[in-house]
Motif scaffolding. Sequence first.
Motif, PDB file in Angstrom:
ATOM      1  N   GLN A 151       0.718  -1.016   0.119  1.00 51.45           N
ATOM      2  CA  GLN A 151      -0.019   0.009   0.003  1.00 51.45           C
ATOM      3  C   GLN A 151       0.953   1.208  -0.159  1.00 51.45           C
ATOM      4  O   GLN A 151       2.146   1.337   0.469  1.00 51.45           O
ATOM      5  CB  GLN A 151      -0.901   0.119   1.056  1.00 51.45           C
ATOM      6  N   LYS A 152       0.335   2.247  -0.525  1.00 47.72           N
ATOM      7  CA  LYS A 152       0.915   3.629  -0.589  1.00 47.72           C
ATOM      8  C   LYS A 152       0.135   4.682  -0.318  1.00 47.72           C
ATOM      9  O   LYS A 152      -0.683   5.002  -0.538  1.00 47.72           O
ATOM     10  CB  LYS A 152       1.384   3.974  -1.958  1.00 47.72           C
ATOM     11  N   ALA A 153       0.328   5.284   0.895  1.00 47.49           N
ATOM     12  CA  ALA A 153      -0.436   6.328   1.763  1.00 47.49           C
ATOM     13  C   ALA A 153      -1.822   5.931   1.945  1.00 47.49           C
ATOM     14  O   ALA A 153      -2.717   6.546   1.806  1.00 47.49           O
ATOM     15  CB  ALA A 153      -0.463   7.437   0.598  1.00 47.49           C
ATOM     16  N   ARG A 184      -4.467   0.679  -1.519  1.00 45.34           N
ATOM     17  CA  ARG A 184      -3.899  -0.575  -1.908  1.00 45.34           C
ATOM     18  C   ARG A 184      -3.323  -0.410  -3.326  1.00 45.34           C
ATOM     19  O   ARG A 184      -3.600   0.202  -4.079  1.00 45.34           O
ATOM     20  CB  ARG A 184      -5.446  -1.386  -2.248  1.00 45.34           C
ATOM     21  N   GLN A 185      -2.059  -1.016  -3.362  1.00 42.61           N
ATOM     22  CA  GLN A 185      -1.335  -1.209  -4.701  1.00 42.61           C
ATOM     23  C   GLN A 185      -1.141  -2.710  -5.095  1.00 42.61           C
ATOM     24  O   GLN A 185      -1.456  -3.660  -4.216  1.00 42.61           O
ATOM     25  CB  GLN A 185       0.078  -0.792  -4.321  1.00 42.61           C
ATOM     26  N   SER A 186      -0.650  -2.671  -6.325  1.00 40.27           N
ATOM     27  CA  SER A 186      -0.376  -4.169  -6.821  1.00 40.27           C
ATOM     28  C   SER A 186       0.611  -4.892  -6.010  1.00 40.27           C
ATOM     29  O   SER A 186       1.438  -4.299  -5.059  1.00 40.27           O
ATOM     30  CB  SER A 186       0.181  -4.130  -8.243  1.00 40.27           C
ATOM     31  N   GLU A 195       4.193  -0.755   3.294  1.00 37.83           N
ATOM     32  CA  GLU A 195       3.990   0.618   3.109  1.00 37.83           C
ATOM     33  C   GLU A 195       5.091   0.942   2.058  1.00 37.83           C
ATOM     34  O   GLU A 195       6.272   0.645   2.476  1.00 37.83           O
ATOM     35  CB  GLU A 195       4.035   1.682   4.143  1.00 37.83           C
ATOM     36  N   GLU A 196       4.857   1.553   0.908  1.00 31.86           N
ATOM     37  CA  GLU A 196       5.897   1.735  -0.241  1.00 31.86           C
ATOM     38  C   GLU A 196       6.419   3.329  -0.064  1.00 31.86           C
ATOM     39  O   GLU A 196       5.396   4.172   0.517  1.00 31.86           O
ATOM     40  CB  GLU A 196       5.194   1.501  -1.415  1.00 31.86           C
ATOM     41  N   PRO A 197       7.547   3.484  -0.337  1.00 28.15           N
ATOM     42  CA  PRO A 197       7.938   5.119  -0.055  1.00 28.15           C
ATOM     43  C   PRO A 197       7.444   5.703  -1.206  1.00 28.15           C
ATOM     44  O   PRO A 197       6.773   5.234  -2.576  1.00 28.15           O
ATOM     45  CB  PRO A 197       9.629   4.892  -0.417  1.00 28.15           C
ATOM     46  N   SER A 198       7.474   7.069  -1.501  1.00 29.88           N
ATOM     47  CA  SER A 198       6.859   7.829  -2.456  1.00 29.88           C
ATOM     48  C   SER A 198       7.688   7.736  -3.857  1.00 29.88           C
ATOM     49  O   SER A 198       6.843   7.918  -4.783  1.00 29.88           O
ATOM     50  CB  SER A 198       6.914   9.371  -1.915  1.00 29.88           C
ATOM     51  N   ILE A 199       8.950   7.310  -3.768  1.00 29.00           N
ATOM     52  CA  ILE A 199       9.501   7.332  -4.880  1.00 29.00           C
ATOM     53  C   ILE A 199       9.992   5.900  -5.170  1.00 29.00           C
ATOM     54  O   ILE A 199      10.565   5.275  -4.397  1.00 29.00           O
ATOM     55  CB  ILE A 199      10.819   8.011  -4.893  1.00 29.00           C
ATOM     56  N   GLN A 213      10.073   1.614 -10.338  1.00 32.32           N
ATOM     57  CA  GLN A 213       9.298   0.812 -11.499  1.00 32.32           C
ATOM     58  C   GLN A 213       7.836   1.765 -11.544  1.00 32.32           C
ATOM     59  O   GLN A 213       7.498   2.392 -10.633  1.00 32.32           O
ATOM     60  CB  GLN A 213       8.941  -0.630 -11.188  1.00 32.32           C
ATOM     61  N   LEU A 214       7.149   1.370 -12.683  1.00 32.74           N
ATOM     62  CA  LEU A 214       6.014   2.021 -12.858  1.00 32.74           C
ATOM     63  C   LEU A 214       4.898   1.616 -12.286  1.00 32.74           C
ATOM     64  O   LEU A 214       4.627   0.172 -12.218  1.00 32.74           O
ATOM     65  CB  LEU A 214       5.879   2.202 -14.542  1.00 32.74           C
ATOM     66  N   GLU A 215       3.998   2.277 -11.628  1.00 36.59           N
ATOM     67  CA  GLU A 215       3.042   1.709 -10.754  1.00 36.59           C
ATOM     68  C   GLU A 215       1.793   1.382 -11.540  1.00 36.59           C
ATOM     69  O   GLU A 215       1.393   2.703 -12.167  1.00 36.59           O
ATOM     70  CB  GLU A 215       2.600   2.586  -9.593  1.00 36.59           C
ATOM     71  N   PRO A 216       1.259   0.429 -11.750  1.00 40.89           N
ATOM     72  CA  PRO A 216      -0.152   0.386 -12.138  1.00 40.89           C
ATOM     73  C   PRO A 216      -1.222   1.266 -11.704  1.00 40.89           C
ATOM     74  O   PRO A 216      -1.960   1.732 -12.512  1.00 40.89           O
ATOM     75  CB  PRO A 216      -0.497  -1.122 -12.368  1.00 40.89           C
TER      76      PRO A 216
END
Length: 282
Positions: A72-74, A77-79, A127-131, A134-137
């Motif tokens: 997840q980022k902020a 939910r992310q891939s 939790e993913e960093p802001s930078i 790779q390209l986020e879907p």
Amino acid sequence: MSIKLMSKAWELDLSQGEKLVLLALCDHANDDGVCYPSQAFLASKCSMSYRSVINQIKRLESCGILTSERRQKAGSRQSNSYTINLNNYQSQCENSAHANFAHANSAPTNVQNTTELCANSAHSFKEEPSINHQLEPSDISDGVIPASQAGVPQKKTTQKKSQANPDNVVCWESYARAYRNRYGVLPAANQKTRGQVAMLVRYVGREVAPSLAEYFLSHNGSWFVQCRHEFGCLLKSYQQVLTDMQRGEQMTQIKARQTESTQSNYEAAKSALAKLRAKGVA
């Protein structure tokens, strides 16, 4: 793309579906084996159904050569993040028959699968960093699995998120990779660019759109270069770029002036010849 991982993946004794999904993951992984393409993108890339991709990923995880982690980022939910470790394959295969037999005889009938258990664990989200490199879907569209479908409670909202079109995702990722290769940065992904990508796919078709978007970044037309190959320029001039791609040549501003000059000289010579013929000289 990790050439090292792809070369090794070809040698593994896997089923057709497992190997295809593994190669697709290697195509997007770095040399450490880390990648996070969306499952919708993998389904489109491998020409499989969404459910089939999930099943192949589970089998690769059971072989020990793939691990996945929810991200997840902020708070969004992310891939999934995938880590490929092909060195685990040999040791896993030596004990596969015994492991499968033991699992079949010891596992309770009401055991939930690993995916469901991970989905219901709050700490399973990373939790993913802001930078990121790779390209986020999710930067392309809202095509990730909603948290409610993953087993995580979610507040009810009046507005439903639209499912990502896999064809649009493939087109944008082709453009974004070529953009990064040329300029060293990723292009901005927002609602405007998502709409432009969808229009291009409708105009030229899903088979042509990804290769056209990638080719566009190699076009050195002065207007394209001046605009830093903005996607809107491709949408406005898609017929020109498509023709150049199919003919294997680029109609730049200099070449256009040369063609115009040649045509003008030809017309002048043609007119002079007609006058001479009228006087009976030629």
